[in-house]
Design a protein around this motif. Structure first.
Motif, mmCIF file in Angstrom:
data_model
loop_
_atom_site.group_PDB
_atom_site.id
_atom_site.type_symbol
_atom_site.label_atom_id
_atom_site.label_comp_id
_atom_site.label_asym_id
_atom_site.label_seq_id
_atom_site.Cartn_x
_atom_site.Cartn_y
_atom_site.Cartn_z
ATOM 1 N N UNK A 46 0.807 -1.211 0.000
ATOM 2 C CA UNK A 46 0.000 0.000 0.000
ATOM 3 C C UNK A 46 0.846 1.269 0.000
ATOM 4 N N UNK A 47 2.167 1.096 -0.242
ATOM 5 C CA UNK A 47 3.077 2.238 -0.357
ATOM 6 C C UNK A 47 3.041 3.111 0.893
ATOM 7 N N UNK A 48 3.116 2.484 2.076
ATOM 8 C CA UNK A 48 3.072 3.200 3.339
ATOM 9 C C UNK A 48 4.444 3.164 4.001
ATOM 10 N N UNK A 49 4.776 4.208 4.716
ATOM 11 C CA UNK A 49 5.998 4.247 5.509
ATOM 12 C C UNK A 49 5.652 4.025 6.970
ATOM 13 N N UNK A 50 6.703 3.793 7.810
ATOM 14 C CA UNK A 50 6.461 3.593 9.227
ATOM 15 C C UNK A 50 7.293 2.477 9.801
ATOM 16 N N UNK A 51 6.752 1.789 10.817
ATOM 17 C CA UNK A 51 7.479 0.705 11.473
ATOM 18 C C UNK A 51 6.500 -0.252 12.146
ATOM 19 N N UNK A 52 7.004 -1.418 12.541
ATOM 20 C CA UNK A 52 6.256 -2.393 13.327
ATOM 21 C C UNK A 52 7.216 -3.041 14.313
ATOM 22 N N UNK A 53 6.716 -3.359 15.514
ATOM 23 C CA UNK A 53 7.547 -4.033 16.510
ATOM 24 C C UNK A 53 6.669 -4.859 17.441
ATOM 25 N N UNK A 54 7.304 -5.838 18.106
ATOM 26 C CA UNK A 54 6.675 -6.574 19.200
ATOM 27 C C UNK A 54 6.939 -5.830 20.501
ATOM 28 N N UNK A 55 5.949 -5.796 21.385
ATOM 29 C CA UNK A 55 6.202 -5.330 22.734
ATOM 30 C C UNK A 55 5.411 -6.194 23.700
ATOM 31 N N UNK A 56 5.386 -5.813 24.952
ATOM 32 C CA UNK A 56 4.778 -6.654 25.977
ATOM 33 C C UNK A 56 3.271 -6.774 25.835
ATOM 34 N N UNK A 57 2.638 -5.913 25.023
ATOM 35 C CA UNK A 57 1.177 -5.936 24.871
ATOM 36 C C UNK A 57 0.734 -6.562 23.558
ATOM 37 N N UNK A 58 1.669 -6.897 22.678
ATOM 38 C CA UNK A 58 1.293 -7.487 21.393
ATOM 39 C C UNK A 58 2.148 -6.944 20.280
ATOM 40 N N UNK A 59 1.527 -6.338 19.281
ATOM 41 C CA UNK A 59 2.233 -5.727 18.160
ATOM 42 C C UNK A 59 1.836 -4.256 18.082
ATOM 43 N N UNK A 60 2.835 -3.402 17.956
ATOM 44 C CA UNK A 60 2.610 -1.961 17.801
ATOM 45 C C UNK A 60 3.160 -1.549 16.447
ATOM 46 N N UNK A 61 2.375 -0.756 15.694
ATOM 47 C CA UNK A 61 2.844 -0.301 14.387
ATOM 48 C C UNK A 61 2.360 1.111 14.124
ATOM 49 N N UNK A 62 3.108 1.804 13.285
ATOM 50 C CA UNK A 62 2.698 3.107 12.783
ATOM 51 C C UNK A 62 2.842 3.106 11.270
ATOM 52 N N UNK A 63 1.856 3.642 10.594
ATOM 53 C CA UNK A 63 1.867 3.710 9.128
ATOM 54 C C UNK A 63 1.439 5.102 8.689
ATOM 55 N N UNK A 64 2.012 5.524 7.563
ATOM 56 C CA UNK A 64 1.745 6.860 7.037
ATOM 57 C C UNK A 64 1.660 6.784 5.528
ATOM 58 N N UNK A 65 0.661 7.422 4.957
ATOM 59 C CA UNK A 65 0.509 7.433 3.518
ATOM 60 C C UNK A 65 -0.917 7.664 3.106
#
Length: 780
Positions: A46-65
């Motif tokens: 989907x041509x989005x920028x950002x990141x994804x990571x695992x943390x203690x609550x599950x999966x956290x991600x940020x996307x922009x586009x």
């Protein structure tokens, strides 16, 4: 700058998202299943920028586009097969105008995510396993993000390799490439390994196969513990295993090579086939056919069947088939069937440690096969059956634990420690209940250590400090003593109320419900031996509405092992104590016991137990005077039934009691035809229970009926009663998330204790004197 919060729930149509940047919190079973590379590929699509990571609550991600709404919809609909999204929390945040998308390192903290259950080897890995061109060719530890061990190798969360028992296996160059390749299915697959860097078996697969073919017994280490394996068609080998394991007649499970091989040992229904093939790979009970060793399951008409679920199982069947090079063998029926039973001598816990195996299994197995990957958490195979057209647990363990049960709303953290038999523990966190793997009967020091280890591990991995610990009323149970010594505020819960509360919890019912709890027996609030109880349950409150007519329980716990005692008790209740010697000529004590029961003013313990009623029927039919395992007489009685038939006048409703003495008397007339007796027994039980429940439902104005307790693992009884209740316009609720037996007890305890902290007493549950219960768990 403030954020705009919006909750996104799975499967719910969403409004179009604003342009900008989204922060997305993914809740559920999303670690260790390839979720981060899935997000990476989705963002790229989907041509989005950002990141994804695992943390203690599950999966956290940020996307922009630009395509944020399409991205969120795809996130819900296209996730990896082993993942489960319980919900998304989405925030619109300020744009950063970042470039590219990255997978970041995990972040620790207070644990709110879930451990994934172990999963059977996937088709892609099986392709690698038998592909001569693959570096995983014939490697017994091949896995990826879609399969392999999870719960059994996890020490703590987040689920990353250093937190697992794979920590001691540094990745080789090729595996490191796979581990870091975001386009591959082994990206961040924590159990990734190959012959150059991974775990190894102590013996060759060929040596294991040769031992089986020679009629020997093999102890084989898997992912949750050791199996004891032998040829299921070799009666000498099976009988030798019974003798060495001191397991006289309790049925063995068998393993076959593939789905095409099942028809050689059983007659599965379509639903049973589907259950057998699930990635959890449970043992599934199904109708047996000829060809297996007679002592696989003496006196029973069903057999527990499972499919291979780790690579070494597939390799063993490959070797037993003669090492075929054509891949077609994997789908062709193979004649070999293996006994695959838990390696636990004398009722102790499943063996998991290599040194422990060499010590404890040396007198049982002719060959002990270990490997060097530690098992962090032991887990027996799960056992299931199709009851009333849907899967039901007989034992919930490997493959399903620790999948949570949704309780419907948030609540305080509670620990339920179960009972004495088939022990499990339950921890609640938020709106979820986590029920442990099967622990076993708490009557050996080793099992007690395993029980305490299970409590510690579950609390630790969930990062929970319970506000209350719930236990059984019975003060002599180790689980109760453990709860009393824990220092946590204590709630004692009546056994049969806990059975019904477990059913209500999984069906998310907080209001009033009718329930019938049928089992062996356990302590009632009056100190009696209950086991056939009609109850009203309402949130944190319960009331006993009725029970089966009591029978003498001569010898207490001994009666559960010696059904002849219940047979004599039935004769005494029928006024036929003088017939005991004639009906039980091989039991020297029968006449003496009958005389004592018939003597005036004799004081003897009584029970309302349905389980002991089954024992009495089996004894009166001349089927069984002694049991070598729990429930044997009842299981053999059920195995005889083809078409249940009700006996006219076989029961009486007397006030709040349901009396089956007439039915027991009829059993004496069918000693020459036990099958007919078994069919009359089951049919009359169904008829009497349905009438009893319907009358109580009418008085109470309730339609939903919870059915709990170990007797509801009897398929004939359960299906017949459920159908009879539906015919009367009632709604039967069966245990689906946990076993009907004591394996589900901890869930019911935790649910009642949790409700006691959060739910006000209802006027309907009061005992008619005031608007509140006389105690959190008893409306007498």
């Amino acid at each position: 700058m403030p954020r705009t919060e919006s909750a996104v729930k799975t499967g719910v149509a969403q409004e179009p998202m604003l342009q900008g940047r989204l922060q997305v919190r993914v809740k559920g079973a999303v670690q260790g299943v390839g979720f981060r590379p899935f997000v990476y590929r989705l963002a790229a699509r989907h041509a989005l920028s950002g990141f994804v990571l695992n943390d203690s609550r599950g999966v956290l991600l940020e996307v922009e586009g630009e395509a944020l709404d399409a991205f969120v919809r795809a996130l819900e609909r296209e996730h990896p097969p082993l993942a489960r999204i319980d919900g998304l929390d989405v925030s619109v945040i300020p744009a950063e105008r970042s470039q590219g998308f990255e997978i970041r390192e995990s972040i620790g903290g207070a644990v709110r995510t879930q451990v994934i259950s172990d999963a059977a080897t996937c088709e892609a890995c099986l392709g690698d396993l038998f592909d001569p061109a693959s570096r995983f060719y014939l490697y017994p530890f091949v896995s990826c993000t879609q399969c392999g061990p999870r719960f059994t190798i996890t020490r703590s969360l987040p689920y990353d390799r250093p937190q697992t028992s794979m920590e001691g296996f540094p990745l080789c160059e090729a595996c490191a490439w796979d581990y870091g390749d975001v386009s591959g299915r082994r990206f961040r697959a924590e159990a990734t390994a190959c012959p150059d860097c991974g775990p190894r078996l102590s013996h060759s697969v060929e040596a294991i196969a040769n031992a089986v073919k020679a009629g020997l017994i093999v102890a084989l280490k898997g992912i949750g513990g050791f199996h004891l394996i032998c040829d299921a068609r070799n009666e000498t080998a099976v009988a030798r295993l019974r003798h060495r394991k001191a397991r006289e007649e309790k049925p063995f499970a068998i393993m076959v090579a593939n789905e095409g091989s099942v028809d050689l040992v059983a007659v599965p229904s379509a639903t049973e086939r589907a259950l057998l093939a699930r990635s959890e790979r449970p043992i599934v009970l199904m109708q047996r056919c000829a060809g297996l060793a007679p002592s696989i399951g003496p006196g029973l008409d069903r057999v527990g069947v499972m499919l291979p679920y780790v690579p070494v199982h597939h390799l063993l069947f490959h070797a037993l088939a003669g090492f075929p090079v054509d891949a077609a063998w994997r789908s062709l029926a193979q004649p070999t069937a293996l006994v695959a039973t838990s390696a636990n001598p004398g009722g102790e816990p499943l063996v998991v440690d290599n040194d422990e195996a060499r010590c404890r299994l040396a007198g049982i197995a002719d060959l002990i096969v270990t490997h060097d990957r530690p098992i962090v958490t032991r887990a027996d195979d799960s056992v299931m059956a199709i009851i009333d057209q849907r899967p039901a647990y007989l034992r919930r363990s490997r493959g399903f634990v620790p999948q949570p049960i949704d309780l419907g709303d948030d609540g305080p953290a509670v620990l339920g420690v179960g009972g004495h038999l088939k022990a499990t523990v339950t921890v609640t966190r938020g709106r979820e209940a986590f029920v442990s793997q099967h622990v076993g009967d708490l009557d050996t020091a080793a099992t007690i250590r395993f029980f305490e280890e299970t409590v510690r591990h579950l609390l630790d991995i969930l990062d929970v400090v319970p506000e209350v610990v719930a236990c059984d009323l019975h003060r002599d149970f180790h689980s109760t003593r453990f709860a009393e010594a824990s220092g946590i505020p204590l709630q004692a819960v009546q056994h049969h109320a806990a059975h019904l509360a477990a059913v209500a919890a999984e069906h998310q019912i907080l209001g009033p419900i009718l329930g019938v709890s049928l089992d062996g027996y356990d302590l009632g609030d009056d100190g009696g031996a209950w086991g056939g109880e009609l109850m009203r349950l309402d949130g944190k409150c319960w009331r006993r509405l009725g029970h089966l007519a009591p029978l003498a329980l001569p010898g207490g716990d001994r009666a559960a092992r010696e059904p002849w005692r219940m047979g004599v008790a039935a004769l005494a209740a029928l006024g036929q104590a003088d017939e005991a010697t004639r009906h039980f000529p091989d039991v020297p004590l029968a006449g003496l016991l009958a005389s004592k029961l018939a003597a005036p003013h004799t004081s003897v313990m009584t029970t309302t137990s349905m389980g002991r009623l089954f024992d009495a029927a089996a004894a009166l039919l001349g089927m069984r005077n002694h049991q070598s395992y729990e429930g044997q007489a009842a299981m053999e009685l059920e195995a005889l039934v083809r078409t249940p038939r009700a006996l006219s006048g076989g029961y009486r409703l007397e006030g709040n009691q349901l009396d089956f003495r007439a039915l027991l008397e009829a059993m004496l007339q069918w000693r020459d035809d036990p099958r007919a007796g078994a069919e009359l027994f089951h049919g009359t039980l169904i008829d009497g229970l349905a009438a009893w429940i319907a009358e109580a439902a009418s008085r109470a104005g309730l339609m939903q009926v919870a059915l709990g307790g170990g007797c509801f693992m009897n398929c004939v009884l359960t299906e017949g009663l459920a159908a009879a209740l539906r015919e009367r316009g009632l709604i039967p609720l069966l245990p689906r998330a946990v076993p009907a037996n004591d394996g589900g007890l901890s869930l019911g305890q935790a649910s009642l204790a949790r409700n006691s902290l959060t739910k006000p007493a209802s006027d309907a549950c009061a005992n008619g004197k005031d608007s509140a219960c006389v105690s959190p768990f008893l409306c007498a």
